[in-house]
Write an enzyme that holds these catalytic residues in place. Structure first.
Site, short mmCIF file in Angstrom:
data_model
loop_
_atom_site.label_atom_id
_atom_site.label_comp_id
_atom_site.label_asym_id
_atom_site.label_seq_id
_atom_site.Cartn_x
_atom_site.Cartn_y
_atom_site.Cartn_z
N ASP A 170 -30.24 11.28 -18.89
CA ASP A 170 -29.64 12.33 -18.06
C ASP A 170 -30.47 13.60 -18.20
O ASP A 170 -31.39 13.67 -19.03
CB ASP A 170 -28.18 12.59 -18.45
CG ASP A 170 -28.01 12.78 -19.95
OD1 ASP A 170 -28.93 13.35 -20.60
OD2 ASP A 170 -26.97 12.38 -20.49
N ASP A 190 -30.31 17.66 -18.87
CA ASP A 190 -29.50 18.81 -19.28
C ASP A 190 -30.25 20.08 -18.95
O ASP A 190 -31.48 20.14 -19.07
CB ASP A 190 -29.24 18.75 -20.79
CG ASP A 190 -28.53 17.47 -21.19
OD1 ASP A 190 -27.43 17.22 -20.68
OD2 ASP A 190 -29.11 16.70 -22.00
N ASP A 223 -30.31 20.76 -32.43
CA ASP A 223 -30.35 19.93 -33.65
C ASP A 223 -31.78 19.61 -34.10
O ASP A 223 -32.26 20.12 -35.10
CB ASP A 223 -29.48 18.67 -33.52
CG ASP A 223 -29.69 17.88 -32.24
OD1 ASP A 223 -30.59 18.24 -31.46
OD2 ASP A 223 -28.97 16.88 -32.03
P1 ATP Z 1 -29.60 11.58 -24.79
O1 ATP Z 1 -30.84 10.89 -24.40
O2 ATP Z 1 -28.71 10.75 -25.59
O3 ATP Z 1 -28.90 12.29 -23.67
P2 ATP Z 1 -29.99 14.25 -25.73
O4 ATP Z 1 -30.91 14.81 -26.75
O5 ATP Z 1 -30.15 14.75 -24.34
O6 ATP Z 1 -30.12 12.68 -25.81
P3 ATP Z 1 -27.30 15.20 -25.52
O7 ATP Z 1 -26.11 14.79 -26.31
O8 ATP Z 1 -27.34 14.94 -24.07
O9 ATP Z 1 -28.53 14.51 -26.25
O10 ATP Z 1 -27.50 16.74 -25.82
C1 ATP Z 1 -28.42 17.53 -25.10
C2 ATP Z 1 -29.10 18.52 -26.04
O11 ATP Z 1 -28.11 19.41 -26.59
C3 ATP Z 1 -29.77 17.90 -27.23
O12 ATP Z 1 -31.07 17.46 -26.91
C4 ATP Z 1 -29.79 19.04 -28.23
O13 ATP Z 1 -30.78 19.97 -27.92
C5 ATP Z 1 -28.44 19.70 -27.95
N1 ATP Z 1 -27.38 19.15 -28.81
C6 ATP Z 1 -26.53 18.14 -28.51
N2 ATP Z 1 -25.69 17.89 -29.52
C7 ATP Z 1 -26.00 18.76 -30.49
C8 ATP Z 1 -25.47 19.04 -31.80
N3 ATP Z 1 -24.47 18.34 -32.29
N4 ATP Z 1 -26.05 20.04 -32.50
C9 ATP Z 1 -27.05 20.78 -32.00
N5 ATP Z 1 -27.59 20.57 -30.80
C10 ATP Z 1 -27.08 19.59 -30.03
MG MG Z 2 -28.90 14.32 -22.68
#
Ligand code: ATP
Ligand code: MG
Length: 443
Positions: A64, A66, A143
């Protein structure tokens, strides 16, 4: 990914111009681009961030997209008609395009602000984070370094405040800041570490890895609903077996599934672990082959051993097999729900799969044909095959069901006759051994 020549220096960002990275707008979804451009039109900052940027740089297809912006959630809502604000703990804007949702987060600020309503900490854990800040502050509260890369829609450059590009190239997962503090702020980051290590095949940087062995108990403070969401992400993307092994390695699995871990840790036979391994492996293969998988089946696998053992004990105490299974599945589900909020529609299916195991084992005269029409027959049969492969039940039983399904009506009658005979001989044999029992005990 292209090789970059740079060193990151903490708060001075490294900016990689478009000519030196591989992110093309052709690989970004139209909806995400629409949101980015629209925010820019309204004079807000707008960046792609997180998994979208990370995965594009790695040449993967993002799950996805963001977006991060300096517009507050309310301002985002004013820009988009198709927008909903969600989350209390972490307020976000969701821009809807039919089924597709683009998540828009406002830059978060540093933790030194004191407004209790906007940032709440309990024993070092952030239970609410709605203080807004600059892009740089936003980068440093994310994170992992590889999740803190921003793609700037104004000049298509990639901005790196935390050394994420170097880590991406090195295949290294590293938390931003002091790892122990970052895990204490949000223990779910431990599960995210395992997830990204497995998903990307990255190694966890030792200082980020070390606390994983000791901080697992912090997961007890996470809501059951959030843990369920996180578990789905861990197990439903095609690397569930590796996730399971890593979670056990860091002693995190026992925090999530204590009854299962208890059984696996104290079991002298190999079949319970083989069963989970095979179950997760076959689920992973289905996911990779883009076949549908059911979350209920997955949880049924993970919780089977405590259910099986409990049912066995209840049977030994005199309960009929079906009653023992009903009671065992009820107890195990109820205990598990306290930790992980498995939605009812899943837990009902799980329990059906377990109960059907008993009926598949019985295969008596009229019922086998009726069972084939049961809506959960296929799942229950697949489950039985896994049990047979793991050596928990006789392979002959699973084979029998495999043949029975494809047999003609006449063949089925014959197979059922064979069953009746087999049962008679088993009964006779049993009554003979019962007759000799008192003698044996008398000895
Ligand atoms: P995915 O491929 O699973 O979507 P993602 O890294 O995009 O991986 P998301 O859960 O969509 O993960 O979160 C988007 C972004 O928000 C992360 O890349 C990170 O920068 C931030 N983020 C998400 N959860 C946390 C957390 N618990 N603590 C700090 N930052 C977070
Ligand atoms: Mg994501």
């Amino acid at each position: 990914m292209q090789e970059f020549d740079f060193t990151s220096t903490g708060t001075t960002p490294v900016v990689i111009p478009r000519s030196q990275h591989n992110i093309s707008r052709a690989n970004i979804s139209d909806h995400a681009l629409k949101v980015l451009y629209r925010l820019r039109q309204e004079n807000f900052q707008a960046h792609l961030v997180g998994g979208g940027v990370r995965d594009l740089l790695l040449g993967h297809e993002p799950k996805d997209f963001d977006i991060a912006t300096d517009a507050t959630p309310e301002q985002v809502r004013q820009v988009f008609r198709n927008c909903r604000l969600i989350g209390r703990r972490f307020r976000l804007a969701h821009v809807h395009f039919g089924q597709d949702i683009i998540e828009v987060a406002t830059f978060r600020g540093r933790g030194d602000a004191t407004d209790q309503r906007d940032r709440q900490l309990t024993n070092g854990m952030i239970i609410r984070d709605n203080i807004y800040g600059t892009i740089e502050e936003d980068a440093l509260r994310r994170d992992f370094t590889i999740n803190a890369l921003y793609y700037d829609i104004t000049d298509f450059s990639v901005i790196d405040y935390a050394g994420g590009l170097a880590d991406l190239q090195a295949g290294r997962l590293r938390l931003i800041g002091d790892p122990e503090q970052r895990y204490r702020e949000d223990p779910v980051r431990m599960l995210r570490a395992v997830r990204f290590a497995c998903k990307l095949g990255f190694t966890i940087d030792p200082p980020t890895e070390r606390p994983l062995f000791t901080l697992g108990s912090l997961l007890a403070d996470i809501s059951a609903a959030r843990l369920f969401d996180e578990l789905i992400k861990l197990f439903q993307f095609g690397y569930g077996l590796e996730v399971f092994e890593k979670l056990r390695h860091y002693q995190l699995f026992g925090q999530l599934f204590p009854d299962t871990e208890d059984c696996l840790a104290h079991e002298e036979h190999a079949f319970p672990l083989t069963f989970v391994n095979r179950g997760l492996d076959s689920t992973d293969q289905r996911i990779r082959a883009k076949k549908p998988i059911a979350a209920a089946f997955l949880f049924a696998i993970l919780l089977w051993e405590p259910v099986r053992q409990r049912a066995e004990q209840l049977q030994a105490a005199g309960l009929a097999p079906l009653d023992a299974m009903l009671s065992a599945s009820h107890t195990v589900c109820e205990r598990q729900q306290r930790l992980i909020a498995i939605p009812k529609r899943y837990s009902l299916t799980m329990r059906e799969i377990w109960l059907l195991q008993m009926r598949l084992e019985l295969r008596d005269s009229k019922r086998p044909s009726r069972l084939l029409a049961h809506p959960r027959f296929r799942a229950a049969y697949d489950f039985l095959v896994l049990r047979a492969e793991a050596g928990e039940v006789n392979a002959e039983l699973a084979d029998w069901w495999t043949r029975f399904q494809s047999a003609s009506v006449q063949e089925r009658v014959k197979m059922l006759d064979g069953n009746v005979k087999r049962r008679r001989t088993t009964r006779k044999r049993r009554s003979k051994s019962t007759a000799t029992a008192p003698l044996t005990t008398a000895n």
